[in-house]
Motif scaffolding. Structure first.
Motif, mmCIF file in Angstrom:
data_model
loop_
_atom_site.group_PDB
_atom_site.id
_atom_site.type_symbol
_atom_site.label_atom_id
_atom_site.label_comp_id
_atom_site.label_asym_id
_atom_site.label_seq_id
_atom_site.Cartn_x
_atom_site.Cartn_y
_atom_site.Cartn_z
ATOM 1 N N VAL A 8 42.674 38.355 44.292
ATOM 2 C CA VAL A 8 41.809 37.745 43.850
ATOM 3 C C VAL A 8 41.616 37.082 42.621
ATOM 4 O O VAL A 8 41.258 37.944 41.420
ATOM 5 N N PRO A 9 41.476 36.112 41.898
ATOM 6 C CA PRO A 9 42.036 35.409 40.508
ATOM 7 C C PRO A 9 40.151 35.549 39.878
ATOM 8 O O PRO A 9 39.085 35.551 40.930
ATOM 9 N N ARG A 10 40.130 35.799 38.849
ATOM 10 C CA ARG A 10 38.521 36.682 38.023
ATOM 11 C C ARG A 10 37.502 35.422 38.657
ATOM 12 O O ARG A 10 36.855 35.941 39.228
ATOM 13 N N GLU A 11 38.003 33.941 38.496
ATOM 14 C CA GLU A 11 37.695 32.981 38.215
ATOM 15 C C GLU A 11 36.073 33.380 39.825
ATOM 16 O O GLU A 11 35.321 32.758 40.022
ATOM 17 N N ASN A 12 37.224 32.968 40.965
ATOM 18 C CA ASN A 12 37.260 33.221 42.396
ATOM 19 C C ASN A 12 35.584 34.376 42.367
ATOM 20 O O ASN A 12 34.275 34.740 43.697
#
Length: 357
Positions: A198-202
Motif C-alpha cells: 500500500v503506497p504511503r500516500e494512500n
C-alpha cells in the motif's frame, strides 16, 4: 483472444505469422527495445517463430496488431492480459519508433478497454514500465492511471533488470466514488490479501479521513499509527491470537484517550467509531478492503496493550482497534441484511413503512 474493431484512425486485428516482416520493424529496433521485457530480435524468422507460438484463442490474453486505416500498414501491437496474482488486467504495447508521438497507443488502448469491458469484468488495469521511460508514464496517465507501487522487471533473457513502476486504474473504485455507493458496497473483509504494498500516500489519505471524522466537543481523542514496515507488522501479527489478517501488507492502529468533554462526559468511543467508519469508507474508495477488529484487541488478554508496547505508545493512550489494509485476493461476500422495514421506521417505532413508499 481474437478481436477486431476500428477507431478513428486505426484498424485492430489479430497478428499472424505473415506479419513477421512488418513486426520486425519494432521487435528488431534497439530504440524500441530499450525498456521492453522481451530480448531484441535479430532475425525476421525469430519474430515469425514468436508469432507462430502465440495462442490467439487464450481468453485471458488480448494481443492485437495496430494498423493505420489511412495506409493499411502495421505499426505496432498491444493488448491486455489477466493477472490473477494481482486481481487485475495488465496492459502492454509496442509501436514503431517513427510512429511515436501521434497518440496511437492511447487511442487504441482506450478503445480496447472499452471493448473488453463490454464482455469481461475489468475492475482494474495495471501497467508496468521502467522508471526512466517517461513516454510510457505519459501513456498511463492519459489512460487515467495513477502511481500504485514501485517494482522491478527483468528482460526475459535475464540480460537487464530495471527499476520500474506500477500504475493502476481502479474502475470499481471510480464507479463507487460517490459516498452513497461506497457506503452500500463496503464489506468487512476477512480473507487473504494480495502481496501488493500500500503506497504511503494512500495510507495517509485513509488516515486523514479518520482524522477528519467528527469529535465530541472537538476533543480529538482519537490518534492513529499507520504501519507499513514488514518487520513491525510481523511483530504485531505475532501477538494477535487467534491470528487475523496475516497477509495484510499494512495496518492502521487506533488509539484513544479518555478526555472529558461536555458535563464531564467522555465521547472517546463515539470519536474513534466515527474515525474508523471514515477510514473503512476511504479504503473502499481507493480499492482496498479492511475489517474492524476491536473485540479481538480489547478482550481479557489485552492484545492491544501488547501491540501498543511494540509501537512505543506512551501512557494515557489505549490501543482499541486495528484495521488491516490491502488489495483483496478474493471477492468479499455480501452479508444478509434485514430489510429497511425491520429496523427503520417513520414517526413511531414499528410503523408501517409501506405507507411511506
Amino acid at each position: 483472444m481474437k478481436i477486431n474493431f476500428e477507431t478513428e484512425r486505426l484498424r485492430i486485428r489479430p497478428l499472424t505469422p505473415d506479419d513477421a516482416e512488418m513486426a520486425f520493424r519494432w521487435c528488431g529496433d534497439p530504440k524500441v527495445n530499450t525498456y521492453m521485457i522481451y530480448p531484441l530480435y535479430h532475425r525476421v524468422e525469430d519474430v515469425r517463430t514468436w508469432l507462430e507460438s502465440r495462442n490467439a484463442d487464450d481468453p485471458d490474453n488480448y494481443d492485437e496488431g495496430i494498423l493505420l486505416k489511412s495506409t493499411g500498414e502495421l505499426i505496432g501491437s498491444g493488448g491486455m492480459r489477466w493477472c490473477a496474482e494481482r486481481n487485475a488486467w495488465e496492459i502492454g504495447y509496442n509501436i514503431r519508433a517513427d510512429q511515436w508521438g501521434n497518440g496511437y497507443v492511447v487511442e487504441y488502448l482506450k478503445a480496447l478497454i472499452e471493448q473488453i469491458r463490454k464482455v469481461r469484468a475489468v475492475d482494474a488495469i495495471d501497467g508496468v514500465f521502467a522508471a526512466e521511460n517517461h513516454k510510457s508514464q505519459r501513456v498511463m496517465e492519459k489512460l487515467g492511471m495513477h502511481y500504485f507501487m514501485d517494482t522491478t522487471f527483468t528482460k526475459l533473457d535475464g540480460s537487464e533488470t530495471f527499476p520500474a513502476k506500477y500504475y493502476r486504474r481502479d474502475f470499481s473504485a471510480a464507479e463507487k466514488a460517490d459516498v452513497l455507493g461506497t457506503i452500500s458496497e463496503r464489506r468487512s473483509y476477512r480473507g487473504k490479501y494480495l502481496p501488493v504494498q500500500v503506497p504511503r500516500e494512500n495510507l495517509r489519505i485513509i488516515m486523514q479521513a479518520g482524522l477528519d471524522a467528527p469529535s465530541g466537543c472537538n476533543k480529538q481523542t482519537t490518534s492513529l499509527i499507520g504501519v507499513d514496515d514488514s518487520e513491525i507488522l510481523k511483530k504485531l501479527k505475532a501477538v494477535i491470537h487467534p491470528p487475523v489478517a496475516e497477509t495484510a501488507p499494512a495496518m492502521i492502529c487506533i488509539l484513544t484517550q479518555r478526555i472529558n468533554a461536555y458535563r464531564d462526559r467522555c465521547f472517546a468511543v463515539q470519536d474513534y467509531s466515527a474515525a474508523i467508519e471514515n477510514m473503512l469508507l476511504a479504503a473502499e474508495s481507493l480499492g482496498y478492503r479492511s475489517c474492524w477488529y476491536e473485540g479481538h484487541i480489547t478482550d481479557a488478554d489485552r492484545i492491544g496493550d501488547q501491540m501498543a508496547k511494540i509501537l512505543d505508545v506512551p501512557e494515557g493512550y489505549e490501543l482499541v482497534c486495528m484495521l488491516p489494509i490491502g488489495v483483496p485476493a478474493e471477492k468479499p461476500s455480501a452479508p444478509k441484511k434485514k430489510v429497511f422495514g425491520e429496523r427503520a421506521w417513520f414517526n413511531s417505532f414499528g410503523s408501517d413503512t409501506e405507507k411511506c413508499k
